[in-house]
Design a protein around this motif. Structure first.
Motif, PDB file in Angstrom:
ATOM      1  N   ALA A 112       0.829  -1.206   0.000  1.00  0.00           N
ATOM      2  CA  ALA A 112       0.000   0.000   0.000  1.00  0.00           C
ATOM      3  C   ALA A 112       0.866   1.260   0.000  1.00  0.00           C
ATOM      4  CB  ALA A 112      -0.924  -0.008   1.215  1.00  0.00           C
ATOM      5  N   GLY A 113       1.969   1.215   0.758  1.00  0.00           N
ATOM      6  CA  GLY A 113       2.861   2.369   0.787  1.00  0.00           C
ATOM      7  C   GLY A 113       3.505   2.632  -0.552  1.00  0.00           C
ATOM      8  N   LEU A 114       3.997   1.586  -1.188  1.00  0.00           N
ATOM      9  CA  LEU A 114       4.623   1.746  -2.499  1.00  0.00           C
ATOM     10  C   LEU A 114       3.602   2.183  -3.544  1.00  0.00           C
ATOM     11  CD1 LEU A 114       6.952  -1.405  -2.477  1.00  0.00           C
ATOM     12  CD2 LEU A 114       7.633   0.989  -2.168  1.00  0.00           C
ATOM     13  N   ASP A 115       2.389   1.665  -3.448  1.00  0.00           N
ATOM     14  CA  ASP A 115       1.345   2.050  -4.403  1.00  0.00           C
ATOM     15  C   ASP A 115       0.887   3.490  -4.204  1.00  0.00           C
ATOM     16  OD1 ASP A 115       1.455  -0.439  -5.508  1.00  0.00           O
ATOM     17  OD2 ASP A 115      -0.380  -1.191  -4.585  1.00  0.00           O
ATOM     18  N   SER A 116       1.113   4.034  -2.994  1.00  0.00           N
ATOM     19  CA  SER A 116       0.663   5.404  -2.715  1.00  0.00           C
ATOM     20  C   SER A 116       1.583   6.460  -3.319  1.00  0.00           C
ATOM     21  CB  SER A 116       0.563   5.620  -1.206  1.00  0.00           C
ATOM     22  OG  SER A 116       1.853   5.630  -0.606  1.00  0.00           O
ATOM     23  N   LEU A 143       8.797   8.203   0.384  1.00  0.00           N
ATOM     24  CA  LEU A 143       7.398   8.610   0.289  1.00  0.00           C
ATOM     25  C   LEU A 143       6.459   7.558   0.875  1.00  0.00           C
ATOM     26  CD1 LEU A 143       7.382  10.181  -3.299  1.00  0.00           C
ATOM     27  CD2 LEU A 143       7.412  11.370  -1.092  1.00  0.00           C
ATOM     28  N   ALA A 144       6.857   6.296   0.813  1.00  0.00           N
ATOM     29  CA  ALA A 144       6.012   5.215   1.328  1.00  0.00           C
ATOM     30  C   ALA A 144       6.225   4.964   2.813  1.00  0.00           C
ATOM     31  CB  ALA A 144       6.290   3.930   0.542  1.00  0.00           C
ATOM     32  N   LEU A 145       7.234   5.590   3.393  1.00  0.00           N
ATOM     33  CA  LEU A 145       7.643   5.284   4.760  1.00  0.00           C
ATOM     34  C   LEU A 145       6.526   5.415   5.797  1.00  0.00           C
ATOM     35  CD1 LEU A 145      10.233   4.326   6.120  1.00  0.00           C
ATOM     36  CD2 LEU A 145      10.743   6.714   6.662  1.00  0.00           C
ATOM     37  N   PRO A 146       5.697   6.471   5.786  1.00  0.00           N
ATOM     38  CA  PRO A 146       4.642   6.563   6.800  1.00  0.00           C
ATOM     39  C   PRO A 146       3.695   5.367   6.797  1.00  0.00           C
ATOM     40  CG  PRO A 146       4.941   8.680   5.732  1.00  0.00           C
ATOM     41  CD  PRO A 146       5.768   7.687   4.955  1.00  0.00           C
ATOM     42  N   VAL A 147       3.316   4.891   5.621  1.00  0.00           N
ATOM     43  CA  VAL A 147       2.410   3.745   5.542  1.00  0.00           C
ATOM     44  C   VAL A 147       3.116   2.459   5.980  1.00  0.00           C
ATOM     45  CG1 VAL A 147       0.906   2.398   4.020  1.00  0.00           C
ATOM     46  CG2 VAL A 147       1.139   4.863   3.684  1.00  0.00           C
ATOM     47  N   ILE A 148       4.384   2.317   5.603  1.00  0.00           N
ATOM     48  CA  ILE A 148       5.147   1.131   5.988  1.00  0.00           C
ATOM     49  C   ILE A 148       5.309   1.081   7.502  1.00  0.00           C
ATOM     50  CG2 ILE A 148       7.393   0.009   5.843  1.00  0.00           C
ATOM     51  CD1 ILE A 148       7.630   1.072   2.991  1.00  0.00           C
ATOM     52  N   ALA A 150       3.410   2.456   9.680  1.00  0.00           N
ATOM     53  CA  ALA A 150       2.091   2.178  10.250  1.00  0.00           C
ATOM     54  C   ALA A 150       1.858   0.665  10.331  1.00  0.00           C
ATOM     55  CB  ALA A 150       0.999   2.844   9.421  1.00  0.00           C
ATOM     56  N   GLY A 151       2.291  -0.050   9.289  1.00  0.00           N
ATOM     57  CA  GLY A 151       2.189  -1.507   9.319  1.00  0.00           C
ATOM     58  C   GLY A 151       3.067  -2.122  10.391  1.00  0.00           C
ATOM     59  N   ILE A 152       4.279  -1.577  10.552  1.00  0.00           N
ATOM     60  CA  ILE A 152       5.178  -2.079  11.597  1.00  0.00           C
ATOM     61  C   ILE A 152       4.571  -1.833  12.969  1.00  0.00           C
ATOM     62  CG2 ILE A 152       7.462  -1.805  12.639  1.00  0.00           C
ATOM     63  CD1 ILE A 152       8.533  -1.068   9.883  1.00  0.00           C
ATOM     64  N   ARG A 153       3.921  -0.705  13.155  1.00  0.00           N
ATOM     65  CA  ARG A 153       3.266  -0.411  14.438  1.00  0.00           C
ATOM     66  C   ARG A 153       2.177  -1.429  14.742  1.00  0.00           C
ATOM     67  NH1 ARG A 153       1.147   5.531  13.963  1.00  0.00           N
ATOM     68  NH2 ARG A 153       0.269   4.968  16.000  1.00  0.00           N
ATOM     69  N   ILE A 154       1.342  -1.715  13.745  1.00  0.00           N
ATOM     70  CA  ILE A 154       0.266  -2.697  13.954  1.00  0.00           C
ATOM     71  C   ILE A 154       0.847  -4.070  14.240  1.00  0.00           C
ATOM     72  CG2 ILE A 154      -1.694  -3.855  12.869  1.00  0.00           C
ATOM     73  CD1 ILE A 154      -2.079  -1.301  11.189  1.00  0.00           C
ATOM     74  N   ALA A 155       1.858  -4.468  13.479  1.00  0.00           N
ATOM     75  CA  ALA A 155       2.483  -5.776  13.685  1.00  0.00           C
ATOM     76  C   ALA A 155       3.121  -5.874  15.066  1.00  0.00           C
ATOM     77  CB  ALA A 155       3.536  -6.023  12.606  1.00  0.00           C
ATOM     78  N   PRO A 218       9.959  13.977   8.095  1.00  0.00           N
ATOM     79  CA  PRO A 218       9.431  15.229   8.623  1.00  0.00           C
ATOM     80  C   PRO A 218       8.456  15.927   7.682  1.00  0.00           C
ATOM     81  CG  PRO A 218      11.727  15.485   7.936  1.00  0.00           C
ATOM     82  CD  PRO A 218      11.410  14.013   7.895  1.00  0.00           C
ATOM     83  N   TRP A 219       8.600  15.672   6.365  1.00  0.00           N
ATOM     84  CA  TRP A 219       7.689  16.290   5.405  1.00  0.00           C
ATOM     85  C   TRP A 219       6.261  15.791   5.574  1.00  0.00           C
ATOM     86  CZ3 TRP A 219      11.600  12.884   4.301  1.00  0.00           C
ATOM     87  CH2 TRP A 219      11.204  11.598   3.921  1.00  0.00           C
ATOM     88  N   ALA A 220       6.106  14.515   6.012  1.00  0.00           N
ATOM     89  CA  ALA A 220       4.763  13.968   6.235  1.00  0.00           C
ATOM     90  C   ALA A 220       4.089  14.679   7.404  1.00  0.00           C
ATOM     91  CB  ALA A 220       4.860  12.465   6.498  1.00  0.00           C
ATOM     92  N   LYS A 221       4.880  14.975   8.450  1.00  0.00           N
ATOM     93  CA  LYS A 221       4.332  15.695   9.610  1.00  0.00           C
ATOM     94  C   LYS A 221       3.891  17.083   9.207  1.00  0.00           C
ATOM     95  CE  LYS A 221       5.644  17.432  14.164  1.00  0.00           C
ATOM     96  NZ  LYS A 221       6.734  17.586  15.153  1.00  0.00           N
ATOM     97  N   ALA A 222       4.718  17.748   8.413  1.00  0.00           N
ATOM     98  CA  ALA A 222       4.378  19.099   7.979  1.00  0.00           C
ATOM     99  C   ALA A 222       3.113  19.106   7.141  1.00  0.00           C
ATOM    100  CB  ALA A 222       5.537  19.711   7.203  1.00  0.00           C
ATOM    101  N   ARG A 223       2.981  18.076   6.310  1.00  0.00           N
ATOM    102  CA  ARG A 223       1.794  17.996   5.445  1.00  0.00           C
ATOM    103  C   ARG A 223       0.543  17.770   6.237  1.00  0.00           C
ATOM    104  NH1 ARG A 223       2.059  13.315   1.166  1.00  0.00           N
ATOM    105  NH2 ARG A 223       1.957  12.140   3.115  1.00  0.00           N
TER     106      ARG A 223
END
Length: 223
Positions: A112-116, A143-148, A150-155, A218-223
């Protein structure tokens, strides 16, 4: 006196029991953390290349998700006990199922992260001469790091709960305290203490991963 009446006659929380077993609680906590981190790390090592391959070769995406989904549906207790004749009452017996249960979450979120990643960004990078590995490392992964993550957090949170189940094979970290000292002896203190410590560990590791995500993107946080 019955075990239930004996449990009811004990103070709660039983600070004397906690004081006597402080070293054991610490040792089991270290084991709980080690099993969790090792399982998630091994799961990611397996899941990441599978997810990248499935993202690049779309025809493989469904089979990969189906296989990891089937592994995820296997009852945990049956899998732990079923491995005992092969690997004994060992850390390996605990790690194999714990690792397998992380795969579906990690593979799905990595895909999902790579597809985003926006298609125009990928095409622009290719037009600039980026090869596949460089494209993945320098463009898609950041760019995919936040979604990836998120998966590590759930796991990670899921694995902390599953580690408790490995108490049936003599592992389990705080699960041993909950099962052997709590449930079997009808003692409420170790049962609830193991539960509360497991919840606290899940919160701490989740917050640590959130902090890591913010530091790496950090760019994801700013966004």
């Amino acid at each position: 006196m019955s075990p239930l009446l004996l449990a009811q006659s004990r103070p709660f929380p039983d600070w004397e029991w906690i004081r006597r077993n402080g070293d054991t609680i610490l040792e089991q906590g270290i084991e709980h953390v080690q099993l969790t981190l090792m399982a998630v790390a091994l799961g990611f090592v397996i899941a990441f290349p599978l997810a990248v391959l499935a993202s690049r070769r779309r025809r493989l995406q469904t089979p990969v998700l189906q296989v990891t989904g089937i592994l995820f549906t296997i009852p945990s207790l049956a899998l732990f006990v079923g491995l005992v004749p092969l690997t004994g009452l060992s850390t390996t017996t605990a790690l194999i199922p714990l690792t397998l249960y992380t795969l579906l979450i990690l593979v799905r979120n990595t895909i999902a992260g790579l597809d985003s990643v926006p298609t125009e960004v990928v095409e622009a990078a290719r037009a600039m001469g980026y090869r596949e590995w460089t494209l993945l490392r320098a463009v898609e992964l950041p760019l995919a790091l936040p979604v990836i993550i998120a998966g590590i957090r759930i796991a990670t949170v899921t694995t902390i709960g599953l580690v408790v189940v490995t108490a049936v094979i003599g592992q389990g970290g705080w699960g041993q305290m909950m099962y052997s000292d709590g449930f079997q002896r009808q003692n409420l203190t170790p049962t609830l203490l193991g539960f509360l410590l497991s919840v606290a560990l899940a919160i701490v590791l989740d917050l640590a991963l959130v902090a890591l995500e913010r530091r790496l993107s950090p760019w994801a946080k700013a966004r």
